[in-house]
Scaffold this motif. Structure first.
Motif, PDB file in Angstrom:
ATOM      1  N   ILE A   1       1.107  -1.006  -0.281  1.00 42.25           N
ATOM      2  CA  ILE A   1       0.388  -0.124   0.102  1.00 42.25           C
ATOM      3  C   ILE A   1       0.455   1.702   0.201  1.00 42.25           C
ATOM      4  N   PRO A   2       0.979   1.897  -1.294  1.00 37.45           N
ATOM      5  CA  PRO A   2       2.140   3.369  -0.889  1.00 37.45           C
ATOM      6  C   PRO A   2       0.814   4.328  -0.788  1.00 37.45           C
ATOM      7  N   ARG A   3       1.486   5.168   0.815  1.00 35.06           N
ATOM      8  CA  ARG A   3       0.196   5.418   1.721  1.00 35.06           C
ATOM      9  C   ARG A   3       1.054   6.941   1.877  1.00 35.06           C
ATOM     10  N   ALA A   4       0.259   8.316   1.645  1.00 35.23           N
ATOM     11  CA  ALA A   4      -0.029   9.127   2.598  1.00 35.23           C
ATOM     12  C   ALA A   4      -0.060   9.661   3.905  1.00 35.23           C
ATOM     13  N   PHE A   5       0.117  10.898   3.986  1.00 34.98           N
ATOM     14  CA  PHE A   5      -0.324  10.633   5.362  1.00 34.98           C
ATOM     15  C   PHE A   5      -0.200  12.336   5.940  1.00 34.98           C
TER      16      PHE A   5
ATOM     17  N   ASP B   1       2.319  12.632  25.922  1.00 33.14           N
ATOM     18  CA  ASP B   1       3.973  13.218  25.555  1.00 33.14           C
ATOM     19  C   ASP B   1       3.637  12.417  23.590  1.00 33.14           C
ATOM     20  N   VAL B   2       2.657  11.467  23.571  1.00 30.73           N
ATOM     21  CA  VAL B   2       2.576  11.233  22.401  1.00 30.73           C
ATOM     22  C   VAL B   2       1.935  12.225  21.200  1.00 30.73           C
ATOM     23  N   VAL B   3       3.319  12.493  20.580  1.00 31.38           N
ATOM     24  CA  VAL B   3       2.512  13.977  19.752  1.00 31.38           C
ATOM     25  C   VAL B   3       1.500  13.726  18.705  1.00 31.38           C
ATOM     26  N   GLY B   4       2.588  11.654  18.151  1.00 34.37           N
ATOM     27  CA  GLY B   4       1.545  11.786  16.665  1.00 34.37           C
ATOM     28  C   GLY B   4       1.905  10.864  16.389  1.00 34.37           C
ATOM     29  N   VAL B   5       1.503   9.709  15.363  1.00 31.27           N
ATOM     30  CA  VAL B   5       1.418   8.340  15.158  1.00 31.27           C
ATOM     31  C   VAL B   5       1.412   8.384  13.736  1.00 31.27           C
ATOM     32  N   LEU B   6       2.411   8.303  12.854  1.00 31.45           N
ATOM     33  CA  LEU B   6       2.104   7.770  11.442  1.00 31.45           C
ATOM     34  C   LEU B   6       1.298   5.957  11.241  1.00 31.45           C
ATOM     35  N   PRO B   7       0.581   5.761  11.457  1.00 30.40           N
ATOM     36  CA  PRO B   7       0.459   4.277  11.486  1.00 30.40           C
ATOM     37  C   PRO B   7       0.071   3.954   9.968  1.00 30.40           C
ATOM     38  N   ILE B   8      -0.245   2.507  10.419  1.00 34.85           N
ATOM     39  CA  ILE B   8      -0.341   1.644   8.760  1.00 34.85           C
ATOM     40  C   ILE B   8      -1.832   1.590   8.357  1.00 34.85           C
ATOM     41  N   ILE B   9      -1.905   1.810   6.989  1.00 39.78           N
ATOM     42  CA  ILE B   9      -2.785   0.860   7.045  1.00 39.78           C
ATOM     43  C   ILE B   9      -3.431  -0.287   6.728  1.00 39.78           C
ATOM     44  N   VAL B  10      -4.325  -1.181   7.446  1.00 36.57           N
ATOM     45  CA  VAL B  10      -4.410  -1.914   7.394  1.00 36.57           C
ATOM     46  C   VAL B  10      -4.774  -2.775   5.948  1.00 36.57           C
ATOM     47  N   PRO B  11      -4.286  -3.979   5.449  1.00 41.44           N
ATOM     48  CA  PRO B  11      -4.213  -4.453   3.875  1.00 41.44           C
ATOM     49  C   PRO B  11      -6.431  -4.845   3.553  1.00 41.44           C
ATOM     50  N   GLY B  12      -6.650  -4.545   2.545  1.00 46.83           N
ATOM     51  CA  GLY B  12      -8.087  -4.434   2.520  1.00 46.83           C
ATOM     52  C   GLY B  12      -8.623  -2.947   2.625  1.00 46.83           C
ATOM     53  N   GLN B  13      -8.260  -1.750   3.147  1.00 48.93           N
ATOM     54  CA  GLN B  13      -8.876  -0.735   3.221  1.00 48.93           C
ATOM     55  C   GLN B  13      -7.486   0.361   2.777  1.00 48.93           C
ATOM     56  N   THR B  14      -8.470   1.381   2.730  1.00 44.47           N
ATOM     57  CA  THR B  14      -7.971   2.534   2.312  1.00 44.47           C
ATOM     58  C   THR B  14      -7.128   3.947   3.112  1.00 44.47           C
ATOM     59  N   ALA B  15      -8.088   3.574   4.739  1.00 44.19           N
ATOM     60  CA  ALA B  15      -7.319   4.526   5.027  1.00 44.19           C
ATOM     61  C   ALA B  15      -7.017   3.886   6.958  1.00 44.19           C
TER      62      ALA B  15
ATOM     63  N   ARG C   1      -5.250  26.212  27.226  1.00 47.20           N
ATOM     64  CA  ARG C   1      -6.270  25.765  25.683  1.00 47.20           C
ATOM     65  C   ARG C   1      -5.883  23.929  25.054  1.00 47.20           C
ATOM     66  N   ARG C   2      -6.021  23.272  25.009  1.00 44.00           N
ATOM     67  CA  ARG C   2      -6.033  21.214  25.166  1.00 44.00           C
ATOM     68  C   ARG C   2      -6.832  21.022  23.370  1.00 44.00           C
ATOM     69  N   TYR C   3      -5.973  20.438  23.330  1.00 41.05           N
ATOM     70  CA  TYR C   3      -5.728  20.204  21.481  1.00 41.05           C
ATOM     71  C   TYR C   3      -4.059  18.407  21.454  1.00 41.05           C
ATOM     72  N   ILE C   4      -5.181  18.398  20.253  1.00 42.39           N
ATOM     73  CA  ILE C   4      -4.783  16.558  19.937  1.00 42.39           C
ATOM     74  C   ILE C   4      -4.287  16.552  18.604  1.00 42.39           C
ATOM     75  N   HIS C   5      -3.182  15.788  18.333  1.00 44.25           N
ATOM     76  CA  HIS C   5      -3.024  15.702  16.661  1.00 44.25           C
ATOM     77  C   HIS C   5      -3.818  14.924  16.269  1.00 44.25           C
ATOM     78  N   LEU C   6      -4.703  14.658  14.765  1.00 44.35           N
ATOM     79  CA  LEU C   6      -4.908  13.625  14.639  1.00 44.35           C
ATOM     80  C   LEU C   6      -4.457  13.975  13.610  1.00 44.35           C
ATOM     81  N   GLY C   7      -4.313  12.582  12.834  1.00 43.44           N
ATOM     82  CA  GLY C   7      -3.547  11.765  11.846  1.00 43.44           C
ATOM     83  C   GLY C   7      -4.206  11.236  10.667  1.00 43.44           C
ATOM     84  N   LEU C   8      -4.283  11.130   9.426  1.00 46.09           N
ATOM     85  CA  LEU C   8      -4.548  10.302   8.694  1.00 46.09           C
ATOM     86  C   LEU C   8      -3.947   9.719   7.543  1.00 46.09           C
ATOM     87  N   ALA C   9      -3.396   7.985   7.587  1.00 54.34           N
ATOM     88  CA  ALA C   9      -3.173   7.435   6.445  1.00 54.34           C
ATOM     89  C   ALA C   9      -3.294   7.103   6.035  1.00 54.34           C
TER      90      ALA C   9
END
Length: 368
Positions: free
Chosen positions: A168-172, A296-310, A331-339
């Protein structure tokens, strides 16, 4: 003679372990009788007889076998069974081309300690047994640290990750999401339901209405370079309670009401603690949420499960100082990622999708 083969039980596992045979060799069985229980990386599966006959196991209990392997036979008569065993017993032993043969235990031991062919030939034996290799290891005076075997669950994680990176050629994409209002609402909702309610419980619910607007985020890339969209939104959520990583799937029906989603996630967390998932709990996901909310987990680069798109990732809740009406406030915030699978989804589409989720999270009360 009827062969009993290991069926394919899910899309990811290529092997399993014979946990137990429920019949003795030579025992008469009927169609529908329980023959064996096998264990995959995620669940245990019972194999039933498809016909009447006399049972003969071809492998030992605790053996690792591949999907499609023959593990037993059913014979019409005992005479046919005995003839088969006599023929098998009389077959000449096949020696390795190197001039020696390893017993099953010796083969596993040799692989674990990486004995070279030269070291094995130095034993000058036609059949090398476990005792021979233990003595060889003692003579070598091996100083290396003892290896740690990976669990079956972790081996399956390894295979899934490898397949994802290879196919899976992914972008993030990563976005900052302000979440003070959402966290307050989650706390109130948890008090009302008397359960923990976090991102893993509500984010899947928020994804359901996005299917029609963003169909390419819910489905799979096909070999003919087409795309197969999902009909329902079934959302996998990563769960790791210390016994291994699992991705149980919240089914569409569970996501129509947030109360039901909370109940289903609570049940999955208990199953993760007990390692008691059923195969159906882990199937049919069309998108996945990866929870990485430890401090303290700022962000994560996840994999994509085979058979899915994101796969969507959620980082830890962070804090920052801002000026509000001339005063310093927190003020509180999170980092929301999308592979995302770049064969199907391009950057503009991904930004729109993640922006819609950000809007829902920052206007959480209205979203629910």
């Amino acid at each position: 003679m009827i062969t009993v083969v290991v069926p394919r039980m899910n899309a990811n596992d290529e092997s399993c372990t014979i946990q137990q045979f429920h019949c003795l060799n030579g025992q008469a069985v009927r169609s529908g009788d329980l023959l064996a229980t096998v264990e995959t990386s995620k669940a245990t599966i019972d194999i039933e007889s498809e016909a009447d006959g006399y049972f003969l196991a071809l492998v030992r209990e605790s053996a690792d076998v591949r999907i499609g392997d023959n593990i037993a036979c059913l014979f019409e008569t005992l005479e046919e069974l005995h003839a088969f065993r006599e023929t098998a017993a009389g077959a000449p032993a096949r020696h390795d081309s190197a001039g020696y043969k390893l017993s099953h235990q010796a083969r596993d031991f040799a692989e674990l300690h990486r004995f070279s062919p030269e070291e094995l030939r130095s034993l000058n034996k036609k059949l090398i047994k476990l005792d021979d290799l233990e003595e060889l290891l003692r003579r070598k005076g091996e100083k290396q640290a003892e290896r740690i075997a990976l669990s079956k669950n972790q081996k399956q994680v390894s295979r899934t990750v490898t397949a994802s990176y290879a196919t899976i050629p992914r972008a993030f994409l990563l976005m900052k999401v302000y979440c003070d209002d959402m966290l307050r609402e989650l706390q109130l909702l948890g008090e009302k339901l008397e359960e923990f309610v976090g991102f893993g419980e509500v984010l899947p619910v928020m994804l359901v209405p996005l299917l029609e607007e963003f169909p390419f985020m819910f489905g799979s890339f096909q070999k003919d370079e087409s795309f197969l969209p999902a009909v329902k939104v079934n959302v996998g959520v990563t769960v790791d309670a210390g016994a291994g990583l699992y991705i149980p799937v919240l089914k569409h029906a569970d996501l129509l009401r947030v109360e039901r989603a909370v109940e289903a996630m609570t049940e999955y967390k208990f199953k993760a603690l007990r390692n008691s998932f059923e195969e159906a709990d882990l199937l049919d996901g069309v998108i996945t949420v990866s929870l990485n909310t430890n401090p303290d987990v700022v962000g994560v680069l996840p994999i994509i499960v085979p058979g899915q798109t994101a796969m969507i990732s959620v980082g830890a809740v962070m804090k920052e100082l801002v000026l509000a009406d001339g005063a310093v406030a927190e003020r509180r915030y999170i980092h929301l990622g999308l592979a995302y699978d770049h064969r199907v989804v391009n950057g503009h589409y991904a930004v729109r999708f993640l922006t819609r989720i950000k809007e829902k999270m920052e206007q959480f009360r209205a979203a629910l």
